[in-house]
Design an enzyme around this catalytic site. Structure first.
Site, short mmCIF file in Angstrom:
data_model
loop_
_atom_site.label_atom_id
_atom_site.label_comp_id
_atom_site.label_asym_id
_atom_site.label_seq_id
_atom_site.Cartn_x
_atom_site.Cartn_y
_atom_site.Cartn_z
N LYS A 22 34.52 47.34 37.30
CA LYS A 22 33.43 46.67 36.59
C LYS A 22 32.19 46.52 37.49
O LYS A 22 31.08 46.88 37.10
CB LYS A 22 33.89 45.28 36.13
CG LYS A 22 32.75 44.37 35.68
CD LYS A 22 33.24 43.03 35.20
CE LYS A 22 33.41 41.98 36.27
NZ LYS A 22 32.18 41.27 36.67
N ASN A 23 32.42 45.99 38.69
CA ASN A 23 31.28 45.63 39.53
C ASN A 23 30.59 46.84 40.15
O ASN A 23 29.51 46.70 40.72
CB ASN A 23 31.70 44.60 40.58
CG ASN A 23 32.00 43.26 39.91
OD1 ASN A 23 31.63 43.04 38.75
ND2 ASN A 23 32.68 42.37 40.62
N CYS A 117 25.88 29.37 36.28
CA CYS A 117 26.97 29.88 35.44
C CYS A 117 28.21 29.07 35.77
O CYS A 117 28.15 28.14 36.57
CB CYS A 117 27.20 31.36 35.65
SG CYS A 117 28.08 31.73 37.16
N ARG A 122 24.44 29.81 41.65
CA ARG A 122 24.24 31.26 41.81
C ARG A 122 22.76 31.64 41.84
O ARG A 122 22.24 32.26 40.91
CB ARG A 122 25.00 32.04 40.74
CG ARG A 122 26.48 31.94 40.94
CD ARG A 122 27.25 32.83 40.03
NE ARG A 122 27.26 34.22 40.45
CZ ARG A 122 27.93 35.17 39.81
NH1 ARG A 122 28.63 34.87 38.75
NH2 ARG A 122 27.92 36.41 40.24
N ASP A 308 37.26 37.14 44.11
CA ASP A 308 37.73 37.56 42.78
C ASP A 308 39.26 37.67 42.70
O ASP A 308 39.80 37.94 41.62
CB ASP A 308 37.10 38.92 42.40
CG ASP A 308 35.60 38.81 42.19
OD1 ASP A 308 35.10 37.68 42.05
OD2 ASP A 308 34.92 39.85 42.18
N ARG A 400 35.53 40.42 29.35
CA ARG A 400 34.36 40.86 30.13
C ARG A 400 34.75 41.88 31.19
O ARG A 400 33.94 42.72 31.55
CB ARG A 400 33.71 39.66 30.83
CG ARG A 400 32.97 38.72 29.90
CD ARG A 400 32.27 37.65 30.72
NE ARG A 400 31.69 38.28 31.89
CZ ARG A 400 31.60 37.71 33.09
NH1 ARG A 400 32.02 36.49 33.28
NH2 ARG A 400 31.08 38.35 34.10
N1 EPU Z 1 23.73 33.70 46.65
C1 EPU Z 1 22.59 32.95 46.91
N2 EPU Z 1 21.39 33.57 46.80
C2 EPU Z 1 21.26 34.88 46.47
C3 EPU Z 1 22.42 35.63 46.19
C4 EPU Z 1 23.66 35.01 46.30
O1 EPU Z 1 22.67 31.77 47.22
O2 EPU Z 1 20.13 35.38 46.40
C5 EPU Z 1 25.05 33.05 46.74
C6 EPU Z 1 25.72 32.99 45.38
O3 EPU Z 1 25.34 31.83 44.65
C7 EPU Z 1 27.18 32.97 45.75
C8 EPU Z 1 27.23 33.82 47.02
O4 EPU Z 1 25.91 33.85 47.53
O5 EPU Z 1 27.57 31.67 46.06
C9 EPU Z 1 27.75 35.24 46.82
O6 EPU Z 1 26.96 35.93 45.90
P1 EPU Z 1 26.84 37.52 45.83
O7 EPU Z 1 25.41 37.85 45.66
O8 EPU Z 1 27.58 38.15 46.96
O9 EPU Z 1 27.64 37.82 44.50
P2 EPU Z 1 27.12 38.49 43.17
O10 EPU Z 1 26.43 39.77 43.50
O11 EPU Z 1 26.41 37.50 42.35
C10 EPU Z 1 29.27 39.95 42.88
C11 EPU Z 1 30.29 40.17 41.79
C12 EPU Z 1 31.19 38.94 41.67
C13 EPU Z 1 31.86 38.72 43.02
C14 EPU Z 1 30.80 38.54 44.11
C15 EPU Z 1 31.38 38.38 45.50
C16 EPU Z 1 29.14 41.60 40.25
C17 EPU Z 1 28.57 41.79 38.90
N3 EPU Z 1 29.62 40.40 40.54
O12 EPU Z 1 28.49 38.82 42.46
O13 EPU Z 1 32.16 39.27 40.70
O14 EPU Z 1 32.65 37.57 42.94
O15 EPU Z 1 29.93 39.71 44.12
O16 EPU Z 1 32.18 39.46 45.81
O17 EPU Z 1 29.20 42.54 41.04
C18 EPU Z 1 33.76 38.88 39.01
O18 EPU Z 1 33.86 40.11 38.89
O19 EPU Z 1 34.55 38.07 38.46
C19 EPU Z 1 32.67 38.33 39.83
C20 EPU Z 1 32.27 37.07 39.74
#
Ligand code: EPU
Length: 427
Positions: A22-23, A117, A122, A308, A400
């Site tokens: 998915k990701n 969320c 986030r 995850d 999802r």
């Molecule tokens: N964060 C910030 N500021 C930012 C970006 C992130 O504070 O600008 C914080 C977030 O709030 C969070 C942490 O940093 O607490 C990690 O966020 P990250 O950006 O690494 O995650 P993401 O890109 O939002 C993706 C996956 C998630 C997975 C995380 C960590 C996708 C669509 N989502 O999220 O997947 O948990 O990386 O590996 O790629 C899932 O599939 O169930 C899922 C939640």
């Protein structure tokens, strides 16, 4: 309302093939915006998040043909809008992944602010800081972020405060079209980022170092369409490994269709818990653990233990012979699942971002609510070994990210079904 009903106590056997990640798929779909023309993505999971990303692209003027259940032919030639509207971003935060590609192609993007969320606030401040370093100007009004790089993106050195997956991806997708070289330090190293860089390189980008903390991107004038196969979903694989460790019959089960190196830390921790995992061609064979040992797990960016897989690991540790600690370091609010597992008889105490889990002898089937995607899947897995029936509601969360979850479990021999029942709170 739709629920998944599981009767515990049926042994699993045979083989399950996981779907595409998915990701990865979501970001690869967004990346097609960078190359006007027809890009084909193979091994795309048929899940609702992918459908939402499809809507985002179509809203911008792309056409998408579903060549077979898992191949998307995406034509971005006529994309003429750079807006990701609120109703779609609100449905799926990952819609924000179009920001980098839109800036790369059009020098502008208008993205609804994602808001919080069920995993916490986030923020996307790191995406914004990184893109600002590349010359993007940001403005916000009426719930929208307006990003403007109409004078062109300029390569820069960016050090991320935290190895954010989404920020790394958005920066890479913008930097591929910047003038000059961009270096991202403290980049996220997840396998999905390597998959994205591989696809972009096959489109003509010049990215080196993906999968390491330093990614270097030399901007190019244009990108061309390509054909790319999405990597297998390591988290779906990990979820089935937990199912096998709890409920497999004598021969264990095979989990295929993914690269087991992508689950290195998960397999290591599960082996420490006494689970027998054998590497086979294209996946692993997992056997049921006679006795689960307690564990200490901390979620961390890759190659650490993935957040995850936290809920699924908690299901295992809840049945361990002793006390375990799981520390969640990535999201501020990812223990909602624990209170549902407690309804099934688990003994879990949450203190801040630590969960103290005292192993119990077994789960007792109950009505539980899926709090989020991974937590929902973990509750279904717990139901496989619970006494009696478990009914998991709010399963749109599971839809999802898990393709044909019920069918795949059924094929392994689980007694599980989707059912529509009247909402018990209705008069
Ligand atoms: N964060 C910030 N500021 C930012 C970006 C992130 O504070 O600008 C914080 C977030 O709030 C969070 C942490 O940093 O607490 C990690 O966020 P990250 O950006 O690494 O995650 P993401 O890109 O939002 C993706 C996956 C998630 C997975 C995380 C960590 C996708 C669509 N989502 O999220 O997947 O948990 O990386 O590996 O790629 C899932 O599939 O169930 C899922 C939640």
């Amino acid at each position: 309302m739709d629920i998944i009903r599981v009767e515990g106590g049926h042994a699993l056997a045979g083989s399950v093939c996981v779907s595409g990640a998915k990701n990865s798929a979501l970001k690869l779909m967004a990346a097609t915006l960078l190359a006007p023309g027809v890009t084909t993505l193979q091994n795309v999971p048929n899940i609702s998040d992918v459908h939402v990303m499809g809507k985002v692209l179509k809203r911008m003027g792309a056409t998408i043909e579903v060549a077979d259940e898992h191949s998307l032919v995406i034509d971005t030639s006529n994309v003429d809008s750079w807006e990701a509207p609120y109703e779609l971003v609100a449905k799926m935060r990952a819609s924000t992944a179009v920001m980098g590609p839109l800036l790369g192609r059009f020098g502008r993007a208008k993205i609804a602010m994602p808001g919080g969320c069920n995993l916490g606030a986030r923020k996307i401040d790191m995406h914004i800081l990184g893109l600002e370093a590349l010359g993007v100007k940001f403005d916000t009004d009426h719930g929208y972020i307006h990003a403007d790089a109409s004078e062109g993106l300029i390569g820069a050195n960016v050090t991320l405060e935290f190895a954010s997956v989404g920020a790394t991806e958005n920066l890479i997708m913008a930097a591929v079209r910047a003038r000059g070289t961009t270096v991202i330090d403290n980049a996220a190293r997840e396998p999905e980022i390597v998959d994205l860089a591989n696809m972009l390189n096959s489109m003509g980008a010049k990215i080196v170092g993906a999968g390491t903390p330093v990614v270097q991107i030399e901007g190019v004038k244009e990108l061309h369409p390509t054909t790319h196969r999405v990597i297998g979903d390591r988290i779906e694989a990990g979820t089935f490994i937990v199912a096998g460790a709890l409920a497999a019959g004598e021969d264990g089960i095979e989990v295929r269709g993914f690269n087991s190196n992508h689950l290195g830390m998960v397999i290591k921790k599960f082996e420490l818990m006494g689970i027998d995992i054998e590497h086979i061609e294209g996946g692993v064979r997992v056997r049921r653990a006679e006795r689960i040992l307690p564990v200490d797990i901390q979620t961390l960016p890759f190659p650490g233990f993935p957040t995850d897989m936290q809920a699924q690991a908690m299901v295992l540790s809840a049945l361990a012979d002793g006390s375990s600690v799981i520390t969640e370091n990535i999201f501020e609010n990812r223990f909602m699942f624990a209170s549902e597992l407690v309804r099934m008889g688990a003994d879990i105490r949450i203190e801040s971002h630590h969960a103290m889990i005292h192993g119990v002898k077994g789960f007792s089937g109950a009505q539980v609510v899926s709090p989020d995607l991974r937590g929902g899947a973990a509750l279904v897995v717990a139901g496989l070994v619970a006494d009696g029936y478990t009914e998991v509601s709010a399963i749109h969360h599971i839809d999802r990210g898990y393709e044909h979850f019920v069918k795949k479990l059924e094929d392994l021999g689980a007694c599980v079904q989707r059912a529509t029942i009247p909402d018990p709170t209705d008069e």
